[in-house]
Write a protein that holds these residues in place. Structure first.
Motif, PDB file in Angstrom:
ATOM      1  N   LYS A   1     -59.123-123.643  83.187  1.00 17.42           N
ATOM      2  CA  LYS A   1     -59.608-122.264  83.248  1.00 17.42           C
ATOM      3  C   LYS A   1     -58.462-121.285  83.464  1.00 17.42           C
ATOM      4  N   GLU A   2     -57.529-121.662  84.328  1.00 15.24           N
ATOM      5  CA  GLU A   2     -56.366-120.800  84.539  1.00 15.24           C
ATOM      6  C   GLU A   2     -55.550-120.685  83.261  1.00 15.24           C
ATOM      7  N   VAL A   3     -55.422-121.801  82.536  1.00 15.06           N
ATOM      8  CA  VAL A   3     -54.688-121.795  81.265  1.00 15.06           C
ATOM      9  C   VAL A   3     -55.393-120.894  80.256  1.00 15.06           C
ATOM     10  N   GLN A   4     -56.728-120.980  80.212  1.00 17.66           N
ATOM     11  CA  GLN A   4     -57.494-120.126  79.299  1.00 17.66           C
ATOM     12  C   GLN A   4     -57.269-118.654  79.596  1.00 17.66           C
ATOM     13  N   GLN A   5     -57.236-118.295  80.884  1.00 15.61           N
ATOM     14  CA  GLN A   5     -57.034-116.896  81.236  1.00 15.61           C
ATOM     15  C   GLN A   5     -55.588-116.455  81.028  1.00 15.61           C
ATOM     16  N   MET A   6     -54.652-117.383  81.110  1.00 14.26           N
ATOM     17  CA  MET A   6     -53.265-117.057  80.743  1.00 14.26           C
ATOM     18  C   MET A   6     -53.202-116.691  79.262  1.00 14.26           C
TER      19      MET A   6
ATOM     20  N   ASN B   1     -46.283-106.117  66.877  1.00 14.40           N
ATOM     21  CA  ASN B   1     -45.295-106.989  66.242  1.00 14.40           C
ATOM     22  C   ASN B   1     -43.954-107.021  66.965  1.00 14.40           C
ATOM     23  N   ARG B   2     -43.713-106.055  67.839  1.00 13.25           N
ATOM     24  CA  ARG B   2     -42.407-106.042  68.503  1.00 13.25           C
ATOM     25  C   ARG B   2     -42.341-107.032  69.665  1.00 13.25           C
ATOM     26  N   LEU B   3     -43.417-107.780  69.849  1.00 13.28           N
ATOM     27  CA  LEU B   3     -43.438-108.781  70.899  1.00 13.28           C
ATOM     28  C   LEU B   3     -43.668-110.171  70.315  1.00 13.28           C
ATOM     29  N   GLU B   4     -42.790-111.094  70.630  1.00 17.49           N
ATOM     30  CA  GLU B   4     -42.939-112.489  70.218  1.00 17.49           C
ATOM     31  C   GLU B   4     -43.217-113.336  71.465  1.00 17.49           C
ATOM     32  N   VAL B   5     -44.359-114.004  71.451  1.00 12.84           N
ATOM     33  CA  VAL B   5     -44.776-114.799  72.604  1.00 12.84           C
ATOM     34  C   VAL B   5     -44.971-116.249  72.187  1.00 12.84           C
ATOM     35  N   SER B   6     -44.400-117.166  72.952  1.00  9.61           N
ATOM     36  CA  SER B   6     -44.650-118.593  72.752  1.00  9.61           C
ATOM     37  C   SER B   6     -45.250-119.158  74.029  1.00  9.61           C
ATOM     38  N   PHE B   7     -46.300-119.927  73.869  1.00 10.95           N
ATOM     39  CA  PHE B   7     -47.008-120.498  75.007  1.00 10.95           C
ATOM     40  C   PHE B   7     -47.292-121.954  74.696  1.00 10.95           C
ATOM     41  N   SER B   8     -46.698-122.863  75.459  1.00  8.06           N
ATOM     42  CA  SER B   8     -46.877-124.293  75.212  1.00  8.06           C
ATOM     43  C   SER B   8     -47.371-124.983  76.475  1.00  8.06           C
ATOM     44  N   VAL B   9     -48.238-125.975  76.282  1.00  2.00           N
ATOM     45  CA  VAL B   9     -48.788-126.760  77.382  1.00  2.00           C
ATOM     46  C   VAL B   9     -48.544-128.229  77.088  1.00  2.00           C
ATOM     47  N   THR B  10     -47.903-128.926  78.024  1.00  2.00           N
ATOM     48  CA  THR B  10     -47.624-130.351  77.879  1.00  2.00           C
ATOM     49  C   THR B  10     -48.334-131.107  78.989  1.00  2.00           C
ATOM     50  N   GLY B  11     -49.194-132.028  78.580  1.00  2.00           N
ATOM     51  CA  GLY B  11     -49.963-132.783  79.567  1.00  2.00           C
ATOM     52  C   GLY B  11     -51.429-132.422  79.520  1.00  2.00           C
ATOM     53  N   ASP B  12     -52.246-133.225  80.175  1.00  2.61           N
ATOM     54  CA  ASP B  12     -53.698-133.039  80.187  1.00  2.61           C
ATOM     55  C   ASP B  12     -54.096-132.083  81.309  1.00  2.61           C
ATOM     56  N   VAL B  13     -54.676-130.927  80.934  1.00  2.00           N
ATOM     57  CA  VAL B  13     -55.077-129.927  81.932  1.00  2.00           C
ATOM     58  C   VAL B  13     -56.590-129.944  82.168  1.00  2.00           C
ATOM     59  N   SER B  14     -57.274-130.951  81.669  1.00  2.00           N
ATOM     60  CA  SER B  14     -58.736-130.968  81.765  1.00  2.00           C
ATOM     61  C   SER B  14     -59.250-131.517  83.087  1.00  2.00           C
ATOM     62  N   VAL B  15     -58.390-132.183  83.851  1.00  2.00           N
ATOM     63  CA  VAL B  15     -58.833-132.832  85.094  1.00  2.00           C
ATOM     64  C   VAL B  15     -58.310-132.132  86.340  1.00  2.00           C
ATOM     65  N   GLN B  16     -57.048-131.720  86.300  1.00  5.56           N
ATOM     66  CA  GLN B  16     -56.412-131.176  87.498  1.00  5.56           C
ATOM     67  C   GLN B  16     -57.049-129.863  87.944  1.00  5.56           C
ATOM     68  N   GLN B  17     -56.848-129.559  89.232  1.00  5.47           N
ATOM     69  CA  GLN B  17     -57.342-128.316  89.816  1.00  5.47           C
ATOM     70  C   GLN B  17     -56.218-127.613  90.565  1.00  5.47           C
ATOM     71  N   ILE B  18     -56.304-126.285  90.593  1.00  6.15           N
ATOM     72  CA  ILE B  18     -55.311-125.490  91.320  1.00  6.15           C
ATOM     73  C   ILE B  18     -56.014-124.311  91.994  1.00  6.15           C
TER      74      ILE B  18
ATOM     75  N   LEU C   1     -55.710-117.896  90.276  1.00  8.91           N
ATOM     76  CA  LEU C   1     -54.758-116.788  90.152  1.00  8.91           C
ATOM     77  C   LEU C   1     -53.387-117.133  90.740  1.00  8.91           C
ATOM     78  N   LEU C   2     -52.971-118.358  90.509  1.00  9.32           N
ATOM     79  CA  LEU C   2     -51.679-118.788  91.026  1.00  9.32           C
ATOM     80  C   LEU C   2     -50.573-118.622  89.988  1.00  9.32           C
ATOM     81  N   MET C   3     -50.911-118.754  88.699  1.00  9.05           N
ATOM     82  CA  MET C   3     -49.901-118.657  87.643  1.00  9.05           C
ATOM     83  C   MET C   3     -49.968-117.344  86.867  1.00  9.05           C
ATOM     84  N   LEU C   4     -51.123-116.736  86.842  1.00  9.02           N
ATOM     85  CA  LEU C   4     -51.278-115.493  86.073  1.00  9.02           C
ATOM     86  C   LEU C   4     -50.300-114.381  86.477  1.00  9.02           C
ATOM     87  N   PRO C   5     -50.031-114.173  87.765  1.00  8.91           N
ATOM     88  CA  PRO C   5     -49.102-113.094  88.123  1.00  8.91           C
ATOM     89  C   PRO C   5     -47.713-113.247  87.523  1.00  8.91           C
TER      90      PRO C   5
END
Length: 369
Positions: A220-225, A238-255, A258-262
């Motif tokens: 859920k945090e990843v979705q909101q990111m 167009n003046r902004l280039e954004v790359s967002f990559s996720v490595t690993g399974d995020v379907s089980v873990q919990q955090i 609003l820990l990463m969004l800021p």
């Protein structure tokens, strides 16, 4: 709950007192009975003076200790203690003469050892106060245990209240920045405004409802990111280039929410808002070896020489840094790299294989995570 915790808990006070006297009677009966090879006689000796010992114990526990020891009135404590030792010694000797002596010591020499014999009274008092000292030691241990437990509970409540306060501050912070994005698009009469409203509604739903718990699914945090990234891309185009990559399974873990969004929001705020030419933001989230690693890197405007503190003093980052301190103490790592053209943060927090975040630093903090 262990047997010791039950014995020390105020909820089981009556049970602990009954258990104490039962143990004393069994122990004293076996002790006195074994010396004469007559356990019934040992029991009679114990039971005949039991009222004196009970009175001496509770007089010490509920009068001397609270009124004088806890209040640090040591002269009064010493005086009353000496008087009580003598009085309880005579009382114990009196009951022995009235109950035990007539049964087992019929030829007792009252002239040689009269009731007024001070030495004999003190001798009997030493037996009484062995029980008093044992009970007092238990009471002081119990008091210390309760004080320590209360302190831990108070500390947990304080940490929990501060975490809720910090998390509550983040909500309006995100809302304020997102509304600015929507305002900019409405000024341009952009057809993308409706999409922004939809994504904003998702973000508000997340903050108002999903974030009212201690832990949320990492996905859920990843979705909101991703949601936040798309909102900002509406603004910068167009003046902004954004790359967002996720490595690993995020379907089980919990955090914690609003820990990463800021950190993502901070990259847009300081790394893109003042760029005239093309800017970039790179976000990498990795789950590896029971650890979550977040790396957020953004470009800096040419000639931007603001120190690192300028990038990290915003409300959002101050709050998330404080939350990291409260939740993880020394078990997390946050590094800031301020280069000439780029600014990057690397956050590392422990995460268990079962999906629960862990903190080895403090058991109170661990209960909050």
């Amino acid at each position: 709950m262990t047997a010791i915790q039950i014995f020390l808990s105020p909820r089981y006070r009556l049970l602990s007192h009954v258990l104490f006297w039962a143990v004393y009677m069994v122990y004293a009966t076996l002790l006195y009975g074994s010396t004469r090879d007559d356990y019934w006689r040992g029991f009679v000796e114990v039971i005949s003076t039991l009222p004196v010992k009970i009175t001496a114990v509770y007089f010490t526990l509920y009068y001397l200790i609270p009124r004088f020891l806890y209040a640090r009135k040591y002269p009064g404590l010493i005086l009353i203690f000496i008087i009580s030792v003598i009085l309880f010694g005579y009382a114990d000797r009196f009951l022995m003469h009235k109950i035990y002596v007539p049964i087992y010591l019929k030829d007792y020499n009252y002239e040689k050892f009269p009731m007024t014999d001070l030495a004999k009274a003190i001798q009997r008092s030493s037996i009484v106060y062995l029980v008093v000292f044992a009970a007092s030691a238990i009471k002081l241990i119990k008091k210390n245990y309760q004080t320590e437990r209360f302190s831990q509970e108070l500390g947990k409540e304080k940490l929990d209240a501060e975490l809720k306060f910090l998390k509550g501050q983040i909500h309006p912070h995100f809302l304020f920045n997102t509304l600015n994005t929507l305002y900019a698009l409405t000024l341009q009469n952009s057809p993308k405004s409706s999409e922004v409203v939809l994504k904003l509604s998702h973000l508000l739903d997340y903050m108002l409802y999903d974030c009212n718990v201690e832990l949320i699914p990492l996905r859920k945090e990843v979705q909101q990111m991703q949601n936040l990234i798309e909102l900002e891309q509406f603004r910068y185009g167009n003046r902004l280039e954004v790359s967002f990559s996720v490595t690993g399974d995020v379907s089980v873990q919990q955090i914690p929410p609003l820990l990463m969004l800021p950190f993502v929001e901070n990259a847009f705020k300081h790394g893109v808002s003042k760029e005239v030419e093309e800017a970039f933001i790179s976000i990498d989230l990795t789950l590896k070896d029971q650890q979550l690693i977040l790396r957020v890197e953004n470009s800096k405007a040419e000639g931007d020489t603001k120190p690192e503190a300028e990038y990290t003093k915003g409300i959002g980052l101050r709050n998330v840094s404080r939350r990291l301190d409260l939740l993880y103490a020394d078990s997390y790592d946050l590094q800031v790299f301020d280069e000439e053209d780029t600014f990057m943060i690397v956050l590392k927090i422990p995460i268990s294989a079962k999906g629960n975040l862990v903190s080895e630093a403090n058991p109170v903090q661990q209960s909050l995570v």
